[in-house]
Design an enzyme around this catalytic site. Structure first.
Site, PDB file in Angstrom:
ATOM      1  CG  ASP A  90      -2.187   1.315   1.181  1.00 13.57           C
ATOM      2  OD1 ASP A  90      -1.597   2.254   0.874  1.00 13.57           O
ATOM      3  OD2 ASP A  90      -2.676   0.649   1.847  1.00 13.57           O
ATOM      4  CG  HIS A  91       1.056   3.921  -3.169  1.00  9.59           C
ATOM      5  ND1 HIS A  91       0.491   3.844  -3.691  1.00  9.59           N
ATOM      6  CD2 HIS A  91       1.109   5.734  -3.072  1.00  9.59           C
ATOM      7  CE1 HIS A  91      -0.692   4.556  -3.891  1.00  9.59           C
ATOM      8  NE2 HIS A  91      -0.327   5.770  -4.088  1.00  9.59           N
ATOM      9  CG  HIS A 133      -4.380   4.528  -0.751  1.00  7.07           C
ATOM     10  ND1 HIS A 133      -2.891   2.905  -0.608  1.00  7.07           N
ATOM     11  CD2 HIS A 133      -5.328   4.407  -1.506  1.00  7.07           C
ATOM     12  CE1 HIS A 133      -3.637   3.053  -1.962  1.00  7.07           C
ATOM     13  NE2 HIS A 133      -4.655   3.358  -2.624  1.00  7.07           N
TER      14      HIS A 133
END
Ligand code: NAD
Length: 484
Positions: A177-178, A240
């Site tokens: 999950d950047h 996110h």
């Protein structure tokens, strides 16, 4: 500031989907930056693996063009770029067949860390994991990196977890999950757990509420087909925003190690109350003079998918009972910004009288643009005229604080890939976390479809539907302005 780049061990990194959009925009330019900064060792190798038939040289040309297009500034370092390209290889592989796997095996070197990045559609994850084992390309020390979306509900996420677990241990699986790779997100942990100042106040006794906003100005773009089956809830909130919520709300882990951190995050998700329908607002962007409507973008005139969602959540535990968490995310909004705002309660009594007004401390944690933190504090307005109060920011903008080296702050993807090579899973989602997040979001999404809920239209360039403003007004609170 002295740059302290610590090189990682030598590795073979295979990027399945190495010719795809994500690889070209993020992964390959990011790896080049790590190489140019001295973090990627000379012995490190990157192997593109995708469906297209192309030679190594053709792939190198593609990588060079990708770096030039998506990071023109770094691409000016032509000497390093050409050395980096020598570290790049390609093999055509059929994820669902036998083609190319033997050749891939011949490219991999013994006694190197092996990492396999699955930058392909999730429907291929299981097939690739299986072939890595049947063709004997992965051992117990190999790592696999999987991209989002990780399932579209609890059932599909469980199935994905099971299919990966057939071939890999949880300690080998890096669900990316950047958002977790962003500098500010890690700084959030440093600020919370490295200072005495904040943690005593970090609870419902002192915090009035918390807002998390992830706003985009773009529409669905070329991803319309995918997005219309997903929507903001699945695409942004389940992953996110939930991850940000976990980091802001979790208890201090006993140590900064992957399972200690992830155990605490999981407890937050499990303590989330179900969300009442009247505590959620869904929206869909309307057309503007210059841009099409959501329905036109996704070419589905009857689409009920949301491009915006705002909600009020509650965490039922000792720390947070009574402090609402407001989440909001959407496309085609006023500005591109991601911010977490911790809004503290009013001082219990104003010794300066009513005319001094209400002043609240707000800790704003910005993820983009201009990553940094600002703490709003109340001071006396300088000069004569009595005790007039004014709120001023104590600003910790990374770009300013770190000086010229700030530009060296690695992008989320490159940082996370280096963590994979280091074998550090702290900033990656564990399987049970992902499942718990789906278990919380599924009833919300199912409720919408059972009720045939129609998203509210909102203007392009706005802050979302008016109902989203009402969601907070009803509680006597206000969203923070969406601004860059
Ligand atoms: P893409 O369609 O641009 O690229 C897909 C890649 O997969 C290509 O390299 C293609 O050759 C390869 N491929 C397809 N079928 C194959 C097969 N049978 N065998 C071997 N290779 C095959 O996709 P993308 O946008 O790069 O996305 C890749 C993954 O990353 C997806 O899971 C996506 O959801 C995720 N993701 C993408 C973005 C983004 O910004 N593009 C952002 C977040 C997550």
């Amino acid at each position: 500031m002295v740059s302290r780049v610590i090189p990682v061990d030598s590795f073979d990194l295979v990027i399945f989907g190495g010719t795809g959009d994500l690889a070209r925009r993020k992964i390959l330019p990011g790896l080049f930056r790590r190489y140019a900064s001295g973090q990627m060792p000379d012995e490190g190798r990157i192997i593109g693996a995708a469906r297209s038939d192309m030679t190594c040289d053709e792939f190198r040309t593609m990588v060079k063009e990708a770096v030039e297009e998506f990071d023109p500034k770094s691409a000016k370092d032509t000497e390093n770029l050409s050395k980096f390209l020598d570290r790049v290889f390609y093999v055509a592989v059929d994820a669902k067949g036998d083609g190319g796997w033997k050749e891939l095996g011949e490219l991999l070197r013994p006694d190197m860390i092996r990492a396999f990045y699955f930058s392909v559609a999730p429907s291929l994850f299981g097939a690739i994991a299986e072939r890595l084992k049947t063709f004997d390309l992965a051992d117990d020390d190999s790592r696999i990196v999987v991209e989002k979306p990780f399932g579209k509900d609890l059932e599909t996420a469980r199935a994905l977890n099971r299919s990966l677990a057939e071939h890999f241990l949880e300690s080998q699986i890096y669900r990316i999950d950047h958002y977790l790779g962003k500098e500010t997100v890690q700084n959030l942990m440093a600020v919370r757990f490295g200072n005495m100042l904040f943690e005593p106040l970090w609870n419902s006794q002192y915090v009035d509420h918390i807002q998390i906003t992830v706003a985009e100005t773009v529409g669905v773009g070329g991803r319309g087909g995918y997005y219309d089956t997903s929507g903001a809830m699945r695409d942004m909130v389940q992953n996110h925003l939930m991850q940000l919520l976990c980091l802001i709300a979790m208890e201090p882990p006993a140590k900064f190690d992957p399972d200690a951190v992830r155990d605490e995050k999981l407890k937050v998700i499990r303590a989330l109350d179900p969300v009442e329908p009247h505590h959620i607002v869904r929206g869909q962007y309307a057309a503007s003079d210059k841009t099409a409507s959501y329905r036109e973008d996704v070419e589905n005139p009857r689409s009920f998918t949301e491009s915006f969602v705002a909600m009020r959540c509650a965490i039922s535990n000792w720390r947070w009972a009574g402090t609402p968490f407001y989440l909001r995310t959407g496309k085609r909004l006023k500005a591109r910004t991601s911010e977490i705002a911790v809004v503290f309660k009013d001082a219990p009594h104003s010794i300066f009288g009513a005319e001094a007004g209400v002043h609240r401390n707000v800790l704003s944690i910005r993820l983009q643009p201009n990553e940094g933190m600002t703490l709003g504090v109340t001071i006396k307005e300088p000069g004569p005229g009595g005790m007039r109060l004014v709120d001023v920011p104590l600003d910790m903008s990374f770009a300013e604080a770190l000086g010229p080296d700030a530009e060296e702050v690695p992008d989320a993807y490159e940082r996370l890939i280096m963590d994979v090579i280091r074998g550090n899973q702290t900033l990656f989602m564990r399987g049970d976390e992902v499942e718990a997040a789906w278990a919380w979001t599924d009833p919300i999404i199912n409720g919408w479809s059972n009720r045939n809920d129609v998203p509210k239209p909102y203007d392009t360039g706005s802050a979302g539907p008016d109902d989203a403003l009402m969601l907070m007004h009803r509680d006597g609170r206000r969203w923070r302005e969406i601004k860059e």
